[in-house]
Scaffold this motif. Structure first.
Motif, PDB file in Angstrom:
ATOM      1  N   ILE A 140       0.479   7.943  12.675  1.00 27.96           N
ATOM      2  CA  ILE A 140       1.332   9.071  13.060  1.00 27.96           C
ATOM      3  C   ILE A 140       2.748   8.575  13.316  1.00 27.96           C
ATOM      4  O   ILE A 140       2.940   7.585  14.031  1.00 27.96           O
ATOM      5  CB  ILE A 140       0.806   9.755  14.345  1.00 27.96           C
ATOM      6  N   ILE A 141       3.711   9.280  12.750  1.00 23.53           N
ATOM      7  CA  ILE A 141       5.118   9.061  13.093  1.00 23.53           C
ATOM      8  C   ILE A 141       5.554  10.268  13.914  1.00 23.53           C
ATOM      9  O   ILE A 141       5.561  11.397  13.401  1.00 23.53           O
ATOM     10  CB  ILE A 141       6.009   8.915  11.846  1.00 23.53           C
ATOM     11  N   GLU A 152       3.604  -3.167   7.262  1.00 23.73           N
ATOM     12  CA  GLU A 152       2.402  -3.885   7.683  1.00 23.73           C
ATOM     13  C   GLU A 152       1.740  -3.222   8.886  1.00 23.73           C
ATOM     14  O   GLU A 152       0.517  -3.090   8.942  1.00 23.73           O
ATOM     15  CB  GLU A 152       2.744  -5.339   8.008  1.00 23.73           C
ATOM     16  N   SER A 153       2.538  -2.756   9.858  1.00 19.90           N
ATOM     17  CA  SER A 153       1.946  -2.117  11.042  1.00 19.90           C
ATOM     18  C   SER A 153       1.261  -0.795  10.681  1.00 19.90           C
ATOM     19  O   SER A 153       0.216  -0.472  11.245  1.00 19.90           O
ATOM     20  CB  SER A 153       2.994  -1.910  12.139  1.00 19.90           C
ATOM     21  N   MET A 180       0.849  -1.182   0.000  1.00 22.29           N
ATOM     22  CA  MET A 180       0.000   0.000   0.000  1.00 22.29           C
ATOM     23  C   MET A 180       0.894   1.246   0.000  1.00 22.29           C
ATOM     24  O   MET A 180       1.824   1.362   0.783  1.00 22.29           O
ATOM     25  CB  MET A 180      -0.886   0.003   1.254  1.00 22.29           C
ATOM     26  N   GLN A 181       0.581   2.172  -0.868  1.00 24.17           N
ATOM     27  CA  GLN A 181       1.255   3.461  -0.913  1.00 24.17           C
ATOM     28  C   GLN A 181       0.517   4.437   0.007  1.00 24.17           C
ATOM     29  O   GLN A 181      -0.715   4.427   0.058  1.00 24.17           O
ATOM     30  CB  GLN A 181       1.254   4.015  -2.341  1.00 24.17           C
ATOM     31  N   VAL A 182       1.287   5.251   0.736  1.00 24.84           N
ATOM     32  CA  VAL A 182       0.692   6.249   1.618  1.00 24.84           C
ATOM     33  C   VAL A 182       1.284   7.623   1.330  1.00 24.84           C
ATOM     34  O   VAL A 182       2.446   7.735   0.925  1.00 24.84           O
ATOM     35  CB  VAL A 182       0.898   5.900   3.117  1.00 24.84           C
ATOM     36  N   ILE A 188      -3.874   2.164   9.616  1.00 29.81           N
ATOM     37  CA  ILE A 188      -4.735   2.873   8.655  1.00 29.81           C
ATOM     38  C   ILE A 188      -6.050   2.127   8.471  1.00 29.81           C
ATOM     39  O   ILE A 188      -7.116   2.748   8.394  1.00 29.81           O
ATOM     40  CB  ILE A 188      -3.989   3.103   7.328  1.00 29.81           C
ATOM     41  N   ALA A 189      -5.990   0.802   8.437  1.00 30.91           N
ATOM     42  CA  ALA A 189      -7.221   0.013   8.304  1.00 30.91           C
ATOM     43  C   ALA A 189      -8.136   0.215   9.506  1.00 30.91           C
ATOM     44  O   ALA A 189      -9.365   0.251   9.360  1.00 30.91           O
ATOM     45  CB  ALA A 189      -6.884  -1.467   8.139  1.00 30.91           C
TER      46      ALA A 189
END
Length: 87
Positions: free
Chosen positions: A80-81, A67-68, A1-3, A73-74
């Motif tokens: 948040i970083i 994955e985390s 997945m691209q974010v 997001i799911a």
């Protein structure tokens, strides 16, 4: 997945600066929603109501999500970083 990564700087109530990234799916481009996620995060840090607009929160780049990050997001729509001043 691209974010999409939004680089965010918010002045805390004590005058110091919080620096964090908001990660959302690349399909999400609604600034109000992204800023709302930032406000949700700020509330968890006792900083509810601090200004968070396009001035404080800007698109930075697109990256591959781990994955985390994908799981977060799911579950809540964003991740948040924490970079600086987020204790």
């Amino acid at each position: 997945m691209q974010v999409s990564v939004y680089d965010t700087y918010v002045t805390r109530t004590d005058g110091s600066v919080m620096h964090f990234d908001i990660l959302v799916p690349t399909s999400l481009t609604n600034q109000a929603t992204i800023h709302g996620y930032g406000q949700t995060y700020l509330a968890t840090k006792g900083q509810a109501g601090q200004p968070l607009t396009a001035r404080e929160c800007r698109f930075c780049h697109i990256e591959q999500a781990t994955e985390s990050i994908q799981n977060s997001i799911a579950n809540q729509g964003f991740y948040i970083i924490e970079m600086q001043g987020c204790l």
